[in-house]
Structure formats: C-alpha cells, structure tokens
Enzyme design. Structure first.
Site, PDB file in Angstrom:
ATOM      1  N   GLU A  42      -5.812  -2.142 -11.171  1.00  0.00           N
ATOM      2  CA  GLU A  42      -5.192  -2.093  -9.850  1.00  0.00           C
ATOM      3  C   GLU A  42      -5.492  -3.408  -9.155  1.00  0.00           C
ATOM      4  O   GLU A  42      -6.654  -3.798  -9.024  1.00  0.00           O
ATOM      5  CB  GLU A  42      -5.760  -0.943  -9.011  1.00  0.00           C
ATOM      6  CG  GLU A  42      -5.067   0.373  -9.191  1.00  0.00           C
ATOM      7  CD  GLU A  42      -5.615   1.436  -8.244  1.00  0.00           C
ATOM      8  OE1 GLU A  42      -6.235   1.064  -7.217  1.00  0.00           O
ATOM      9  OE2 GLU A  42      -5.447   2.619  -8.535  1.00  0.00           O
ATOM     10  N   ASP A  53      -9.032   0.910   3.946  1.00  0.00           N
ATOM     11  CA  ASP A  53     -10.108   0.301   3.173  1.00  0.00           C
ATOM     12  C   ASP A  53     -11.388   0.179   3.976  1.00  0.00           C
ATOM     13  O   ASP A  53     -11.372  -0.084   5.180  1.00  0.00           O
ATOM     14  CB  ASP A  53      -9.669  -1.080   2.673  1.00  0.00           C
ATOM     15  CG  ASP A  53      -8.542  -0.979   1.669  1.00  0.00           C
ATOM     16  OD1 ASP A  53      -8.727  -0.254   0.680  1.00  0.00           O
ATOM     17  OD2 ASP A  53      -7.488  -1.605   1.860  1.00  0.00           O
TER      18      ASP A  53
END
Length: 259
Positions: A42, A53
């Site tokens: 990824e 995040d």
C-alpha cells in the site's frame, strides 16, 4: 487471476505493508518491503489534511509534501515499482482531492498505465462514490472500500457494492496507529463481513507487532501494518530500508505461519 486475487489465494493470510510516497528513499523502502516478504504494497498518497491518519503517518505526509511530492510523483513511483516488481500487487491509498482534481477518469487511466492494482479513497463514502469508483472499475482498477466497527447490517451492503480486490476492515474507530481492538471483536466483525461477501477481508489500524499480526492472521484474510513501518522511515532516514526489511520479515513470517 489478478495480482490481488493471487495474493489472497495462498493457504496463509496476506501481509499488506504501507508506507507514504515521497517520504525518504521511497524506491529503496518499497524494495525493502518486498524483500522482507510483503504480499501486497500500500502506497500512501501524501495529503495536507490526512484526517484518518495518526501522528506517524501525518508526520510522513508533512515530510513528503515538504519535499514537493505531487500526484504525478506518486504515479511515477508506482510505475517504477511496477517495472521492478511485475508480480507484486500495488494499492494506492489516500484522499479524494488529489485523486479527482484532474477528473476521476484521468486518475483511473493513469493508475492503469502505471500498473496500480487497487485504490483506497478514505474520504468518499460509498453512498457518494458516483464517479471515482466507476472510473476505477472501468479501467480495471479495484476500488477497495473501508468497513469499520460501526458499519452495521444496514450500511454494509452499500460498502460492499462495487468493492473489489478486498475489504479493508478498520479494527478501531478513529485514526491509524491507535491501540488495537480486542481480538474477539475483530474476529466477530470479520466473520460478519465475510457472511455478506466472497471478497477477502484484511484488517488494519492499530496493528504494530508480529504477535498482533499473527493473531489477526488466524481470523482474517490479510493483515495491514502502516504506522510501525512509517515510523522507521522517519527515525532512520537513509538507513530505513534495512530496518524496514527486518520488521517486514518478522511481520510477514508471523502472518504466514499463523495458520
């Protein structure tokens, strides 16, 4: 069989490794993940407001953007990765703005040309995915959707509709890098999702250690680790590839030997 299908067709769970594009020597870091045994890569697309995040990946985004990394740079990194690793699945993960700025069709065509296998767009709800998902599917790119602990039976069909490649189960509600959810909760939610789809289910968010990864690999089709790897890039700089390969091997070995 696609590269993603092949990665999830093994008798063991797949190990999925994440790093941010443009943070450190990305090519060397990606090669280290492959050398360590990652089944799927990824690659994070840096963004100014990475709301999903945690601190480690936010910091990686800041470092990457400070170096001037653009969407075209990410696509170039992807293209060069594909040339070096023709068989390893590559998934781009990021936010809508960089993906649709020039139009979903442009982005999908560029991804196809660069050998990208799938795309995870964090901030387009499936109910609002009228353009990017169809453009990706038309180009042969898997739109990979996120399911969370709060994805109930009413909403799950919308998440699964049009999802390809695998389902990314976010094990904790909130940001990446948080403490891992209880294994029995993960197991029950993965089983619930799998009752509604034939797609593999990979579990991420909060997975940091080989012990955690191995435990999840016994109940899921794939295990995703990001923050623990990204932290190494921030901490070790030019020495990061060796550290990444070492941790990736430990994580991949734990995932592959769990069953």
């Amino acid at each position: 069989m696609t590269r993603l299908q092949n990665a999830f067709s093994k008798p063991h769970a797949a190990f999925v490794a994440f790093i941010t594009a443009g943070d450190g020597d990305t090519a060397a870091n990606l090669d280290a993940l492959v050398a360590g045994g990652a089944d799927v890569i990824e690659l994070g697309m840096p963004f100014t407001d990475p709301m999903a995040d945690g601190p480690a990946i936010q910091a990686a985004n800041i470092r990457s953007l400070a170096r001037g990394t653009t969407t075209r740079d990410v696509l170039m990194i992807a293209n060069e990765f594909r040339e070096r690793h023709p068989e390893v699945p590559l998934v781009l993960m990021g936010y809508a703005n960089p993906m649709v700025r020039r139009g979903p069709e442009w982005f999908a065509a560029e991804c196809k040309g660069c050998g990208v296998d799938g795309v995870i767009c964090v901030d387009i709800p499936p109910e609002e995915d009228a353009e990017l998902g169809p453009a990706l599917r038309a180009a042969g790119i898997a739109p990979i959707r996120l399911a969370t602990p709060t994805t109930d039976a009413k909403r799950l069909p919308a998440v699964l509709e049009g999802c390809e490649g695998f389902v990314y189960y976010v094990s904790v509600a909130g940001i990446t890098g948080k403490q891992q959810a209880a294994l029995d909760t993960i197991e029950s939610n993965v089983a619930r999702i799998k009752r509604s789809t034939d797609l593999p289910v990979a579990v991420g968010f909060g997975v940091r250690t080989p012990e955690q990864a191995g435990a999840i690999a016994r109940v899921a089709d794939g295990v995703v680790v990001g923050s623990a790897l990204v932290e190494l890039v921030g901490e070790f700089g030019t020495e990061a590839p060796a550290k990444l390969q070492e941790l990736t091997k430990a994580l991949a070995d734990a995932v592959h030997s769990a069953r």
